[in-house]
Design an enzyme around this catalytic site. Structure first.
Site, mmCIF file in Angstrom:
data_model
loop_
_atom_site.group_PDB
_atom_site.id
_atom_site.type_symbol
_atom_site.label_atom_id
_atom_site.label_comp_id
_atom_site.label_asym_id
_atom_site.label_seq_id
_atom_site.Cartn_x
_atom_site.Cartn_y
_atom_site.Cartn_z
ATOM 1 N N LYS A 139 11.620 9.843 -5.012
ATOM 2 C CA LYS A 139 12.436 8.931 -5.815
ATOM 3 C C LYS A 139 13.911 9.171 -5.511
ATOM 4 O O LYS A 139 14.483 10.177 -5.931
ATOM 5 C CB LYS A 139 12.146 9.133 -7.301
ATOM 6 C CG LYS A 139 10.755 8.698 -7.718
ATOM 7 C CD LYS A 139 10.535 8.855 -9.208
ATOM 8 C CE LYS A 139 10.329 10.301 -9.585
ATOM 9 N NZ LYS A 139 9.943 10.467 -11.009
ATOM 10 N N ASP B 234 3.961 -0.681 1.758
ATOM 11 C CA ASP B 234 3.785 0.695 2.227
ATOM 12 C C ASP B 234 3.681 0.744 3.747
ATOM 13 O O ASP B 234 4.321 1.576 4.404
ATOM 14 C CB ASP B 234 2.523 1.303 1.610
ATOM 15 C CG ASP B 234 2.685 1.620 0.139
ATOM 16 O OD1 ASP B 234 3.725 2.192 -0.227
ATOM 17 O OD2 ASP B 234 1.781 1.303 -0.647
ATOM 18 N N ARG C 177 17.488 18.756 -5.446
ATOM 19 C CA ARG C 177 16.838 20.060 -5.500
ATOM 20 C C ARG C 177 17.396 21.024 -4.450
ATOM 21 O O ARG C 177 16.808 22.053 -4.157
ATOM 22 C CB ARG C 177 15.329 19.893 -5.344
ATOM 23 C CG ARG C 177 14.755 18.969 -6.401
ATOM 24 C CD ARG C 177 13.248 18.909 -6.382
ATOM 25 N NE ARG C 177 12.651 20.126 -6.916
ATOM 26 C CZ ARG C 177 11.354 20.251 -7.199
ATOM 27 N NH1 ARG C 177 10.538 19.232 -6.994
ATOM 28 N NH2 ARG C 177 10.872 21.380 -7.676
#
Length: 405
Positions: A97, A169, A104
């Protein structure tokens, strides 16, 4: 770099690709690389395997030829192992996302500190930047289709409908593949890495471009199809014959002239509405559009698919039967090109599905392995980048890695 055990084949032999992503989009990119000869490492969560594994058959296709690494890439020694792996990686693909990796602590700059030549492909629903309202939202196939203007163009006149299976996708995965290869080509020229921001909705925006251009440059909104027929042009789309369905494209001067003779409309050729040299019949703008549809429907309804195919082949009109899934593997073209193939799964079963595409003449792709189990290659991959048995055991003991049971 010492490569993992695998055969040497394909145009991408010697290239190392690593991907972190679940389900379809990013793994489809990885699969393409793997089938073209690259060494592809699939990173999975230690505690939870890729959710695609719950499917009974599809993963055997989508995860063939891969090496499975189960590693916590965001925590402590797991992060260190991941960054060490990046030192020997040519292309890294991640799907998350928005800028989840950067949040992080794994930024492009951190990755380039370990490998200045690394190609990084970020795949997300809404991109790495933009408004907070969208950037960090989760996205799947239908989300990207809906937000891009692609979905609203598909379906029937009464209701929009997302094209399946999972169109966004696959388009996004293939975009990641081609973009990463373009970047790798440049890196080998300059020695400088690249970061690619692939927003699924932008991929689908581009895929839906054909009719959108009429709106952006004139305000015209194309109607959706009616019963599978092209919204603009008569003789194009899905049609019913006496024994099933075909698709056809009535395009070209000669094709229209000859087809109109067959369906009883030769008299309209050369009129102001259908002048000589007409290559397409507009369904709405041409007064004869509805009549062409009526006559064509009536003619097709009295002929079998085989009869229509034979006649249209004579007239050089593009046409194909709408094949059912059971009809595919017995079709002579499928047989001649080996479009459907078989391979062995890791537990010794035979799996059948689509063969490698496209077909490279001089450096063909190859299926050399079925889908690996969760953590199957963790130990081999870690050893490949310099970890000892004791190091690996320590990572496993801390819950930062998983090896095959």
């Amino acid at each position: 770099m010492n490569h993992l055990p695998m055969p040497t084949f394909g145009p991408l032999a010697g290239v190392r690709v690593v991907f972190s992503g679940i389900e379809i989009a990013a793994p489809f990119a990885g699969q393409m690389f793997a089938e073209w000869g690259a060494e592809v490492i699939w990173i999975e969560n230690v505690a939870w395997a890729d959710t695609i594994r719950v499917q009974p058959n599809y993963p055997q296709l989508s995860r063939r030829n891969l090496h499975a690494l189960s590693l916590n890439i965001f925590k402590d020694e797991g992060r260190e192992a991941f960054l060490k792996l990046m030192e020997t990686t040519d292309i890294f693909i991640e799907a998350s996302k928005g800028p989840a990796f950067a949040r992080r602590g794994i930024t492009d700059e951190v990755l380039w500190e370990h490998n200045p030549k690394l190609v990084i492909a970020h795949l997300s629903g809404f991109g790495q930047y933009g408004t907070e309202e969208y950037t960090n939202l989760p996205a799947y196939n239908t989300i990207a289709q809906a937000f891009s203007g692609y979905l609203i163009q598909n379906g029937d006149v009464d209701q929009p409908m997302p094209p399946f299976p999972y169109t966004a996708d696959y388009f996004s995965g293939m975009t990641a593949t081609t973009a990463a290869l373009a970047a790798l080509h440049k890196v080998r020229e300059t020695g400088k890495g690249e970061s690619i921001d692939i927003a699924m909705y932008e991929v689908m925006l581009r895929m839906g471009q054909y009719f959108m251009m009429d709106y952006f440059n004139g305000g015209e909104i194309c109607p959706r199809m009616t019963k599978g027929k092209d919204p603009y042009y008569a003789g194009c789309g899905l049609y019913k014959c006496a024994d099933g369905y075909i698709v056809m494209e009535l395009v070209g001067i000669t094709q229209i002239n000859e087809c109109f003779k067959d369906i009883g409309l030769a008299h309209i050729l050369g009129t102001p509405e259908a002048p000589e040299g007409t290559q397409l019949i507009h369904r709405v703008e041409c007064p004869y559009g509805p009549l062409v549809e009526e006559k064509l429907d009536a003619w097709l309804a009295t002929h079998t698919i085989a009869e229509v195919q034979a006649r249209f082949a004579e007239l050089n009109i593009a046409c194909a039967k709408v094949l059912t899934i059971p009809e595919l593997e017995g079709n002579p073209q499928y047989v001649a090109r080996e479009s459907i193939t078989q391979w062995q799964t890791m537990d010794g079963r035979t799996c059948k599905g689509p063969n490698i595409m496209p077909k490279f003449k001089n450096n063909p792709g190859k299926i050399w392995r079925g889908m690996p189990s969760h953590g199957m290659d963790t130990a081999a991959i870690l050893k490949n980048i310099g970890y000892s048995e004791a190091d690996i055991k320590e990572l496993v003991g801390k819950g930062l890695a998983k090896v095959e049971d």
